[in-house]
Structures are given as C-alpha cells and as structure tokens.
Motif scaffolding. Structure first.
Motif, PDB file in Angstrom:
ATOM      1  N   THR A  45       0.718  -1.509   0.204  1.00 35.37           N
ATOM      2  CA  THR A  45       0.177  -0.134  -0.161  1.00 35.37           C
ATOM      3  C   THR A  45       0.524   1.358  -0.132  1.00 35.37           C
ATOM      4  OG1 THR A  45      -1.619  -1.215   0.993  1.00 35.37           O
ATOM      5  CG2 THR A  45      -1.116   1.562   1.266  1.00 35.37           C
ATOM      6  N   LEU A  46       1.988   1.071   0.747  1.00 35.61           N
ATOM      7  CA  LEU A  46       2.801   2.180   0.712  1.00 35.61           C
ATOM      8  C   LEU A  46       3.581   2.686  -0.228  1.00 35.61           C
ATOM      9  CD1 LEU A  46       3.861   2.149   4.930  1.00 35.61           C
ATOM     10  CD2 LEU A  46       2.449   3.470   3.918  1.00 35.61           C
ATOM     11  N   LEU A  47       3.642   1.638  -1.165  1.00 34.45           N
ATOM     12  CA  LEU A  47       4.534   2.025  -2.463  1.00 34.45           C
ATOM     13  C   LEU A  47       3.625   1.709  -3.234  1.00 34.45           C
ATOM     14  CD1 LEU A  47       7.259  -1.836  -2.402  1.00 34.45           C
ATOM     15  CD2 LEU A  47       7.492   0.385  -1.247  1.00 34.45           C
ATOM     16  N   LEU A  48       2.767   2.152  -3.146  1.00 34.83           N
ATOM     17  CA  LEU A  48       1.412   1.979  -4.331  1.00 34.83           C
ATOM     18  C   LEU A  48       1.720   3.858  -3.775  1.00 34.83           C
ATOM     19  CD1 LEU A  48      -1.177  -1.118  -4.413  1.00 34.83           C
ATOM     20  CD2 LEU A  48       1.104  -0.324  -6.098  1.00 34.83           C
ATOM     21  N   MET A  49       1.255   4.272  -3.258  1.00 37.86           N
ATOM     22  CA  MET A  49       0.593   5.430  -2.807  1.00 37.86           C
ATOM     23  C   MET A  49       1.967   5.756  -3.622  1.00 37.86           C
ATOM     24  SD  MET A  49      -1.110   5.810   0.898  1.00 37.86           S
ATOM     25  CE  MET A  49      -1.133   7.667   1.136  1.00 37.86           C
ATOM     26  N   TRP A  50       3.522   5.982  -2.740  1.00 37.09           N
ATOM     27  CA  TRP A  50       4.353   6.402  -3.059  1.00 37.09           C
ATOM     28  C   TRP A  50       4.919   6.717  -4.681  1.00 37.09           C
ATOM     29  CZ3 TRP A  50       9.922   4.050  -1.445  1.00 37.09           C
ATOM     30  CH2 TRP A  50      11.001   5.047  -2.607  1.00 37.09           C
ATOM     31  N   GLU A  51       4.458   5.482  -5.121  1.00 37.70           N
ATOM     32  CA  GLU A  51       4.561   5.251  -6.984  1.00 37.70           C
ATOM     33  C   GLU A  51       3.789   6.320  -7.901  1.00 37.70           C
ATOM     34  OE1 GLU A  51       5.575   4.292 -10.437  1.00 37.70           O
ATOM     35  OE2 GLU A  51       6.857   3.624  -8.796  1.00 37.70           O
ATOM     36  N   TRP A  52       2.326   6.373  -7.153  1.00 36.91           N
ATOM     37  CA  TRP A  52       0.882   7.228  -7.289  1.00 36.91           C
ATOM     38  C   TRP A  52       1.371   8.661  -7.189  1.00 36.91           C
ATOM     39  CZ3 TRP A  52      -3.182   7.059 -10.238  1.00 36.91           C
ATOM     40  CH2 TRP A  52      -4.200   8.175 -10.368  1.00 36.91           C
ATOM     41  N   LEU A  53       1.951   9.614  -6.265  1.00 38.02           N
ATOM     42  CA  LEU A  53       1.941  10.474  -5.714  1.00 38.02           C
ATOM     43  C   LEU A  53       3.043  10.573  -6.893  1.00 38.02           C
ATOM     44  CD1 LEU A  53       1.514  10.686  -1.837  1.00 38.02           C
ATOM     45  CD2 LEU A  53       0.108  11.750  -4.017  1.00 38.02           C
TER      46      LEU A  53
END
Length: 283
Positions: A45-53
């Motif tokens: 979840t944290l990695l996906l948020m990082w990638e998205w932002l």
C-alpha cells in the motif's frame, strides 16, 4: 492534478486498510499466513501510494525516484549490489559484530566476578557508547587503512558496549533465593553461572544482540564514507549522490533494509529457540 493525486493516494490507502482489516478480523486471523499477509499488504500500500504520488505530481527523479525505477535499477545492478553487500555487510559488519559480541561476553564474565570492574566498566561503557561514529570512524581508517578491517573495528566498538551492558545486567538478574539455593546444593561460581545465571541472562543478552544488529549495519556503512576501496555500500551511496543517481542510492538502501531485517529476524528466531521458557516467548 494535485487534488487528483491526493484523492488517488487516499483511495489506495483506504483499499489497503479495508483488506487488512478484513484479514485481521476474519475467522482465520490467527494463522501464520494472515500474519505474513498483513504487513506485506501494508508495505505494498505504501509503495503504491509512493508510485502514484510521484507520477501524478511529476516529482523529479533526482529528488525522489518512483519505486518502479528503483526496482529496475536494483535488478540491473545486482552484480554490483552483491559486491557492495559482500564488502560492507559480510566482511565489515558481520566480522565486527562477531568479534565485538565475543569480546563483550568475555569482559562481562570478568566484570561479573569483580565489583571493581563492574563499577568501572559500566560508566565507561555509557561514555564510549555516546561517542559519535563520525568521530571514531576516521581514526580507525587512519590506523587500519581503507579496507574492510577498519570498518570491522568500528562495528566492533559500536556493538561492544550494548552487548556488554545487557549481559552484565542479565547476569545480575537472579534473585537472592535462587542464588542461596545453588549454594545449598554446593554449587560453586561456574556451575551457578552455567546452570542458573547464564540461562536467566539470555533474554538480556539477546536484547543486546538484536540492538547490535542494526548498529553493525549503520557503523559499517557510515565508516565507508571516511575511506573505502571502490566497492562497498557507503562508497556507492556517496558516489551515487554526487552523480545524482538517486535510484542507485535507494537500491543500496533496499539492500541494507533487507539485510538488517534478515539479521534481526534471525536473531529473534534464535532467541525464541533458546529462551522458549521465558514468558515473553509464550503465546
């Protein structure tokens, strides 16, 4: 675009929260599989948020590269990362860790037999533990050269005192009644040490060993900033920052995180097998 990025990140977080909540409160919440899935999903979840932002806000890769770019760099640089790992972790950190742990344990046994040593070593240990690595590392590099030997010496000093203090505290953790009982059985110092006081000290000893695993990695990597051959994690991080190759810096950070987590987990696993009788290990 900013609002879209924020809303998308919140949606990713909400989805991860929902999945983890269902797993944690489900009928099989106590299984080993769920215990593994929950932290994995949280990390993803944290990695996906990082990638998205990073993608949506168009953050410059020099400031913060996306996880996908770090992953590509990690895979493409595996031989170099392995060479750095071998130089820094295996030769520097692990050698220093082993020598520091053995020396700390031996000195703790000596201090345990002498009140004078105990009263003198523990305050000195606190003083030495407070010394900044940026001050001691250049000294060892000057003494021992820029090879892995100087890094092992820095690590040995860093891990020595936490293990020493915890071991001495553990050896003194037995009660008066327990010691009197051993004397009633006619046990001398060494039988009492091996059959009573050392087993009782194991939770303290492993606490020091677990703390020392992270200190060993930090010490070996930071020491390489003050002198190193053209290989090593600290050397690679410093040169990559100068080249603005932040994806390589993050790849080295990933290696360090994996190594640190593995070493800590290994020490915790050994602790569980050795101190299975302790209340902290009961489930």
């Amino acid at each position: 675009m900013t609002w879209v990025a924020i809303i998308g990140a919140l949606a990713i977080w909400a989805l991860g929260w929902f999945i983890n909540t269902r797993l944690a409160n489900g009928p099989k919440c106590d299984t080993r599989l769920v215990g593994l899935l929950v932290p994995i999903i949280f990390g993803l979840t944290l990695l996906l948020m990082w990638e998205w932002l990073v993608r949506m806000l168009e953050v410059n890769a020099v400031i913060l590269p996306p996880p996908s770019a770090i992953g590509v760099r990690f895979v493409s640089e595996l031989p170099r990362l392995w060479a750095d790992f071998e130089q820094t972790i295996i030769k520097g950190a692990m050698t220093g860790y082993l020598f520091g742990a053995v020396a700390a344990f031996a000195v703790a046994i000596l201090a345990d037999r002498s009140d004078f040593l105990t009263r003198g070593i523990l305050p000195v240990g606190g003083f030495m533990a407070a010394l900044p690595i940026v001050g001691t590392a250049p000294i060892f590099v000057k003494w021992l050269g820029s090879g892995w030997e100087s890094k092992a010496a820095v690590v040995g000093v860093m891990v020595f005192f936490p293990i020493l203090v915890n071991t001495v505290a553990g050896l003194r953790d037995t009660t008066t009644m327990q010691r009197d009982l051993m004397r009633t059985y006619g046990a001398g110092y060494w039988p009492s040490l091996f059959k009573l006081r050392l087993p009782a000290a194991m939770p303290f000893i492993f606490n020091g060993l677990k703390i020392a695993t992270t200190l060993a990695l930090i010490g070996a990597i930071v020491a390489e900033f003050f002198g190193s051959p053209t290989v090593g994690m600290g050397f690679r991080i410093s040169t990559s920052v100068g080249q603005l190759a932040l994806d390589m810096v993050w790849a080295e950070i990933v290696v360090a995180a994996i190594a640190g987590s593995t070493l800590y987990g290994l020490m915790a696993w050994i602790e569980g097998r050795v101190t299975f009788w302790h209340p902290s290990q009961r489930k």
